[in-house]
Write an enzyme that holds these catalytic residues in place. Structure first.
Site, PDB file in Angstrom:
ATOM      1  N   ASN A  82       0.864  -1.192   0.000  1.00  0.00           N
ATOM      2  CA  ASN A  82       0.000   0.000   0.000  1.00  0.00           C
ATOM      3  C   ASN A  82       0.897   1.239   0.000  1.00  0.00           C
ATOM      4  OD1 ASN A  82      -1.941   1.931   0.277  1.00  0.00           O
ATOM      5  ND2 ASN A  82      -2.214   1.616   2.479  1.00  0.00           N
ATOM      6  N   TRP A  83       0.985   1.857  -1.154  1.00  0.00           N
ATOM      7  CA  TRP A  83       1.891   3.016  -1.271  1.00  0.00           C
ATOM      8  C   TRP A  83       1.292   4.312  -0.753  1.00  0.00           C
ATOM      9  CZ3 TRP A  83       4.351   2.272  -6.824  1.00  0.00           C
ATOM     10  CH2 TRP A  83       5.285   1.223  -6.748  1.00  0.00           C
ATOM     11  N   LYS A  84       0.001   4.294  -0.429  1.00  0.00           N
ATOM     12  CA  LYS A  84      -0.654   5.529   0.042  1.00  0.00           C
ATOM     13  C   LYS A  84      -0.410   6.640  -0.979  1.00  0.00           C
ATOM     14  CE  LYS A  84       0.386   3.739   4.573  1.00  0.00           C
ATOM     15  NZ  LYS A  84       0.015   3.829   5.956  1.00  0.00           N
ATOM     16  N   HIS A  95      -9.488   1.250   4.507  1.00  0.00           N
ATOM     17  CA  HIS A  95      -8.212   1.490   5.193  1.00  0.00           C
ATOM     18  C   HIS A  95      -8.452   2.479   6.335  1.00  0.00           C
ATOM     19  CE1 HIS A  95      -4.123   2.778   6.013  1.00  0.00           C
ATOM     20  NE2 HIS A  95      -3.736   1.651   5.462  1.00  0.00           N
ATOM     21  N   GLU A 154      -6.833   4.945   7.335  1.00  0.00           N
ATOM     22  CA  GLU A 154      -6.639   6.366   6.989  1.00  0.00           C
ATOM     23  C   GLU A 154      -7.875   6.915   6.294  1.00  0.00           C
ATOM     24  OE1 GLU A 154      -2.889   5.842   4.999  1.00  0.00           O
ATOM     25  OE2 GLU A 154      -1.996   5.293   6.924  1.00  0.00           O
ATOM     26  N   GLU A 213      -5.599  -4.826  10.520  1.00  0.00           N
ATOM     27  CA  GLU A 213      -4.631  -3.745  10.685  1.00  0.00           C
ATOM     28  C   GLU A 213      -4.951  -2.959  11.953  1.00  0.00           C
ATOM     29  OE1 GLU A 213      -2.545  -2.756   6.776  1.00  0.00           O
ATOM     30  OE2 GLU A 213      -4.223  -1.385   6.972  1.00  0.00           O
ATOM     31  N   GLY A 241       2.031   2.619  10.494  1.00  0.00           N
ATOM     32  CA  GLY A 241       2.938   3.746  10.315  1.00  0.00           C
ATOM     33  C   GLY A 241       3.605   4.210  11.597  1.00  0.00           C
ATOM     34  N   SER A 244       3.187  -1.856  10.299  1.00  0.00           N
ATOM     35  CA  SER A 244       4.631  -1.789  10.510  1.00  0.00           C
ATOM     36  C   SER A 244       5.350  -3.123  10.242  1.00  0.00           C
ATOM     37  CB  SER A 244       4.962  -1.264  11.920  1.00  0.00           C
ATOM     38  OG  SER A 244       4.452   0.047  12.066  1.00  0.00           O
ATOM     39  N   GLY A 270       2.743  -0.984   4.275  1.00  0.00           N
ATOM     40  CA  GLY A 270       2.787   0.417   3.885  1.00  0.00           C
ATOM     41  C   GLY A 270       4.213   0.885   3.675  1.00  0.00           C
ATOM     42  N   GLY A 271       4.763   1.571   4.661  1.00  0.00           N
ATOM     43  CA  GLY A 271       6.075   2.217   4.532  1.00  0.00           C
ATOM     44  C   GLY A 271       7.166   1.336   3.946  1.00  0.00           C
TER      45      GLY A 271
END
Ligand code: PEP
Length: 253
Positions: free
Chosen positions: A11-13, A97, A99, A169, A175, A214, A235-236
């Site tokens: 997930n590159w956001k 998600h 976010e 999640e 994150g 994470s 993600g990150g």
């Protein structure tokens, strides 16, 4: 070892231009060219979807959008629909998600419409669920998961449940660099699977439930080797081709 095929999604956001995306794929695709058992999905921003679909067409890597509207078309400025994503060759869509739930008012009622809309259009939904830190501290984790799973999947017929991937999640792990322990993740995922089993034992055995929060190359194996954990939503750490390839490798046998 479970019979379910491991599923690992990046997930590159809101990260990476088209140029940066192409540079990533130029490095990443050769690294995963030999991976056979694991389903690998990249979720770039909308504007890079077409380019990722075209670049990945000769590989086993699949493509997801990060959201969609529940209606197929209409007066919904700024939105995109499931048929529009299918037209591009997108195969998956991330829904719910945290976010989007936190910053963009995504509701479970909207998700109850988005899930069947995605499936009807031919997209595989990646449904994100998870509790906040205060909900966990209050002992409400199972109540939160039950509400999200029951409402969001309410309009998905039992025979289509296993076409959904659920990502557990915990919001406090996204994150933040704080990862759920393998035991915490396995317990929550087992609970989610039991919720699905209350509708269909067959679907519960087949549905993939992955962990996100994470995940990094150095903690991936410990999490992903667990029988209950069918892969990861990353993600990150998915922004780096070498690191993401290492996480994909950790999900395999
Ligand atoms: C995510 O965005 O779904 C996620 C799990 O992010 P991170 O890996 O950065 O915690």
């Amino acid at each position: 070892m479970s019979a379910r095929r491991p599923f690992v999604a990046a997930n590159w956001k809101m990260n990476k231009t088209i140029e940066e995306t192409e540079a990533f794929l130029g490095d990443f695709l050769p690294r995963v060219a030999g991976v056979e058992g694991t389903e690998i999905v990249i979720c770039p921003p909308y504007l890079a979807l077409k380019s990722v679909v075209e670049t990945c067409v000769q590989s086993r890597v699949e493509v997801a959008a990060q959201n969609m509207h529940q209606e197929a078309e209409g007066a919904f400025t700024g939105e995109v629909s499931a048929p529009m994503l299918r037209e591009l060759g997108v195969g998956w869509v991330v829904l719910g998600h945290s976010e989007r739930r936190t910053y963009f008012c995504e509701t479970d009622d909207a998700l109850a419409e988005k899930l069947p809309a995605a499936l009807d259009a031919g997209l595989g939904p990646i449904l994100c669920v998870g509790e906040t830190e205060s909900q966990r501290e209050a002992g409400a984790t199972e109540d939160v998961l039950r509400r999200q799973v029951e409402i969001d999947l309410a309009a998905v017929p039992d025979e289509r449940l296993s076409d959904v991937v659920i990502a557990y999640e915990p919001v406090w792990a996204i994150g933040t660099g704080r990862t759920a322990t393998a035991e915490q993740a396995e317990q929550a995922i087992g609970f989610i699977r039991a919720l699905v089993a209350s509708r269909s034992a067959e679907a519960a055995a087949a549905i993939r439930v992955v962990y996100g929060g994470s995940v990094k190359p150095d903690n991936a194996r410990e999490l992903l080797e667990r029988d209950e954990i069918d892969g990861g939503l990353v993600g990150g750490a998915s922004l780096d081709p070498e690191g993401f390839a290492a996480i994909v490798a950790a999900a395999g046998p």
